[in-house]
Scaffold this motif. Structure first.
Motif, PDB file in Angstrom:
ATOM      1  N   UNK A 168       1.398  -0.900  -0.239  1.00  0.00           N
ATOM      2  CA  UNK A 168      -0.075   0.018   0.050  1.00  0.00           C
ATOM      3  C   UNK A 168       0.849   1.189  -0.108  1.00  0.00           C
ATOM      4  N   UNK A 169       1.869   1.395   0.384  1.00  0.00           N
ATOM      5  CA  UNK A 169       2.921   2.700   0.750  1.00  0.00           C
ATOM      6  C   UNK A 169       3.954   3.129  -0.898  1.00  0.00           C
ATOM      7  N   UNK A 170       3.943   1.802  -1.584  1.00  0.00           N
ATOM      8  CA  UNK A 170       4.790   1.971  -2.763  1.00  0.00           C
ATOM      9  C   UNK A 170       3.283   2.348  -3.678  1.00  0.00           C
ATOM     10  N   UNK A 171       1.923   1.845  -3.153  1.00  0.00           N
ATOM     11  CA  UNK A 171       1.069   2.364  -4.196  1.00  0.00           C
ATOM     12  C   UNK A 171       0.651   3.529  -4.258  1.00  0.00           C
ATOM     13  N   UNK A 172       0.846   3.989  -2.909  1.00  0.00           N
ATOM     14  CA  UNK A 172       0.559   5.286  -2.453  1.00  0.00           C
ATOM     15  C   UNK A 172       1.425   6.389  -3.099  1.00  0.00           C
ATOM     16  N   UNK A 173       3.086   6.247  -3.366  1.00  0.00           N
ATOM     17  CA  UNK A 173       4.598   6.879  -3.645  1.00  0.00           C
ATOM     18  C   UNK A 173       3.373   6.462  -5.825  1.00  0.00           C
ATOM     19  N   UNK A 174       3.464   5.310  -6.388  1.00  0.00           N
ATOM     20  CA  UNK A 174       2.633   5.427  -7.436  1.00  0.00           C
ATOM     21  C   UNK A 174       1.150   6.566  -7.830  1.00  0.00           C
ATOM     22  N   UNK A 175       0.401   6.188  -6.806  1.00  0.00           N
ATOM     23  CA  UNK A 175      -0.731   7.388  -6.957  1.00  0.00           C
ATOM     24  C   UNK A 175      -0.750   9.030  -7.406  1.00  0.00           C
ATOM     25  N   UNK A 176       0.207   9.055  -6.648  1.00  0.00           N
ATOM     26  CA  UNK A 176       0.753  10.378  -5.972  1.00  0.00           C
ATOM     27  C   UNK A 176       1.311  11.317  -7.304  1.00  0.00           C
ATOM     28  N   UNK A 177       2.121  10.737  -8.665  1.00  0.00           N
ATOM     29  CA  UNK A 177       2.174  12.074  -9.489  1.00  0.00           C
ATOM     30  C   UNK A 177       0.331  11.512 -10.405  1.00  0.00           C
ATOM     31  N   UNK A 178       0.289  11.058 -10.047  1.00  0.00           N
ATOM     32  CA  UNK A 178      -1.425  10.877 -10.944  1.00  0.00           C
ATOM     33  C   UNK A 178      -2.450  12.347  -9.851  1.00  0.00           C
ATOM     34  N   UNK A 179      -2.496  12.043  -8.848  1.00  0.00           N
ATOM     35  CA  UNK A 179      -3.219  12.479  -8.174  1.00  0.00           C
ATOM     36  C   UNK A 179      -3.108  14.126  -7.272  1.00  0.00           C
ATOM     37  N   UNK A 180      -1.508  14.697  -7.934  1.00  0.00           N
ATOM     38  CA  UNK A 180      -1.037  15.513  -7.765  1.00  0.00           C
ATOM     39  C   UNK A 180      -0.774  16.798  -8.811  1.00  0.00           C
ATOM     40  N   UNK A 181      -0.243  15.785  -9.978  1.00  0.00           N
ATOM     41  CA  UNK A 181      -0.627  16.097 -11.159  1.00  0.00           C
ATOM     42  C   UNK A 181      -1.214  15.965 -12.791  1.00  0.00           C
ATOM     43  N   UNK A 182      -1.375  14.688 -12.376  1.00  0.00           N
ATOM     44  CA  UNK A 182      -1.830  14.624 -13.746  1.00  0.00           C
ATOM     45  C   UNK A 182      -3.413  14.994 -14.054  1.00  0.00           C
ATOM     46  N   UNK A 183      -4.025  15.238 -12.940  1.00  0.00           N
ATOM     47  CA  UNK A 183      -5.161  15.619 -12.496  1.00  0.00           C
ATOM     48  C   UNK A 183      -6.037  17.050 -12.461  1.00  0.00           C
ATOM     49  N   UNK A 184      -4.104  17.923 -13.122  1.00  0.00           N
ATOM     50  CA  UNK A 184      -4.357  18.823 -12.844  1.00  0.00           C
ATOM     51  C   UNK A 184      -5.263  19.859 -14.824  1.00  0.00           C
ATOM     52  N   UNK A 185      -5.602  20.411 -15.110  1.00  0.00           N
ATOM     53  CA  UNK A 185      -6.750  21.270 -15.583  1.00  0.00           C
ATOM     54  C   UNK A 185      -5.351  21.190 -16.884  1.00  0.00           C
ATOM     55  N   UNK A 186      -4.701  21.644 -16.245  1.00  0.00           N
ATOM     56  CA  UNK A 186      -3.457  22.053 -17.884  1.00  0.00           C
ATOM     57  C   UNK A 186      -3.047  20.396 -18.279  1.00  0.00           C
TER      58      UNK A 186
END
Length: 227
Positions: A168-186
Motif C-alpha cells: 500500500x505504501x508503494x502504491x501511494x508513491x505510485x498514485x501521488x503523481x497522478x493525484x497531484x499532477x496528472x489531474x490538473x486542468x492543464x
C-alpha cells in the motif's frame, strides 16, 4: 525505508500547506514564495526524515541462517519500552500530525473556494477528497500492523500484514503523481504541447539528416568528377 516513508509524508504535508497559503494569502504568497525558499524547506524535510529514522538504524541488526547462508535484517530492541516508544513516535510524526494538517489545509481551501465561488465545478473538491482518503488508506494500515507487533497474540498475522501494508505504501508513491499532477486542468494541454514539440524535433532531425546525406553525396560526386 523509513527515510523514504517520512520524506514522502513530509513532502505531501508541504504541498498541502503551500496550496493552502496560496489560496488563503495569494498576494503574500506571490511575493514571498521563491524557488530558493522551497529548496531549503525540502532539504529540511529530508534532514528531519533522516533524524526520525535514526532509531530504526540503531536497533537494526543482521542474522545469518547457517543452513542456507542467507543474511536477514531484524530489530533487536534492548527494552520493550524502546520498541513502544519508536512505534508511537512514528505514528504521531509519520501519520497523526501530517494527516491532521493535510485535512485542515484542504478544509481551508474548500471553504475559501466555496466562499469566493472560485470553483466552477466539483472536480477540485473531488480531487482533494481522493487525496485525503488515499493518504489514510495507504498509511494507516502500516501503523496498525506496527501496533499489532507489540502484542504477542498478533505475531502470526504480522508478517502477512507487513507485506500488504508495504504494498500500500508503494502504491501511494505510485498514485501521488497522478493525484497531484496528472489531474490538473492543464495536464492534457501540456501533454499535447510536449508531444507536438517532440514531433517537430523528430521532423527537423529527419530533414537535417536527409540534407546532410544529400550534401555528402553531392560532394562525393563532385570529387569523383574533378579527379
Amino acid at each position: 525505508m523509513f527515510v523514504n516513508m517520512f520524506s514522502s509524508i513530509f513532502l505531501l504535508f508541504i504541498i498541502s500547506v503551500d496550496r493552502c497559503v496560496v489560496v488563503r494569502f495569494p498576494v503574500w504568497a506571490q511575493n514571498q514564495r521563491t524557488v530558493k525558499k522551497a529548496s531549503v524547506i525540502v532539504m529540511l524535510a529530508w534532514i528531519v526524515s533522516a533524524l526520525l529514522s535514526t532509531p530504526s538504524a540503531i536497533y537494526r541488526n543482521i542474522k545469518e541462517d547457517h543452513m542456507t547462508s542467507i543474511k536477514m535484517c531484524y530489530y533487536r530492541y534492548t527494552d520493550v519500552k524502546n520498541h513502544i516508544a519508536i512505534v508511537v513516535y512514528r505514528f504521531i510524526f509519520g501519520f497523526v500530525i501530517p494527516f491532521l494538517v493535510i485535512i485542515t489545509c484542504y478544509a481551508v481551501i474548500i471553504r475559501k473556494l466555496k466562499t469566493n465561488q472560485m470553483a466552477k465545478s466539483k472536480k477540485p473538491f473531488r480531487i482533494m477528497a481522493v487525496l485525503i482518503v488515499c493518504f489514510f488508506i495507504c498509511w494507516f494500515p502500516f501503523h496498525t500492523v506496527a501496533f499489532m507487533e507489540l502484542d504477542t497474540k498478533y505475531h502470526s498475522l504480522v508478517p502477512t500484514g507487513q507485506k500488504i501494508t508495504t504494498t500500500l505504501l508503494t502504491a501511494n508513491s505510485f498514485m501521488n503523481p497522478f493525484l497531484y499532477a496528472f489531474m490538473g486542468k492543464d495536464f492534457k494541454r501540456n501533454c499535447y504541447t510536449i508531444l507536438s514539440k517532440i514531433e517537430i524535433a523528430i521532423k527537423e532531425e529527419g530533414r537535417s539528416t536527409v540534407r546532410g546525406t544529400f550534401m555528402t553525396n553531392s560532394g562525393e560526386g563532385l570529387l569523383s568528377t574533378t579527379v
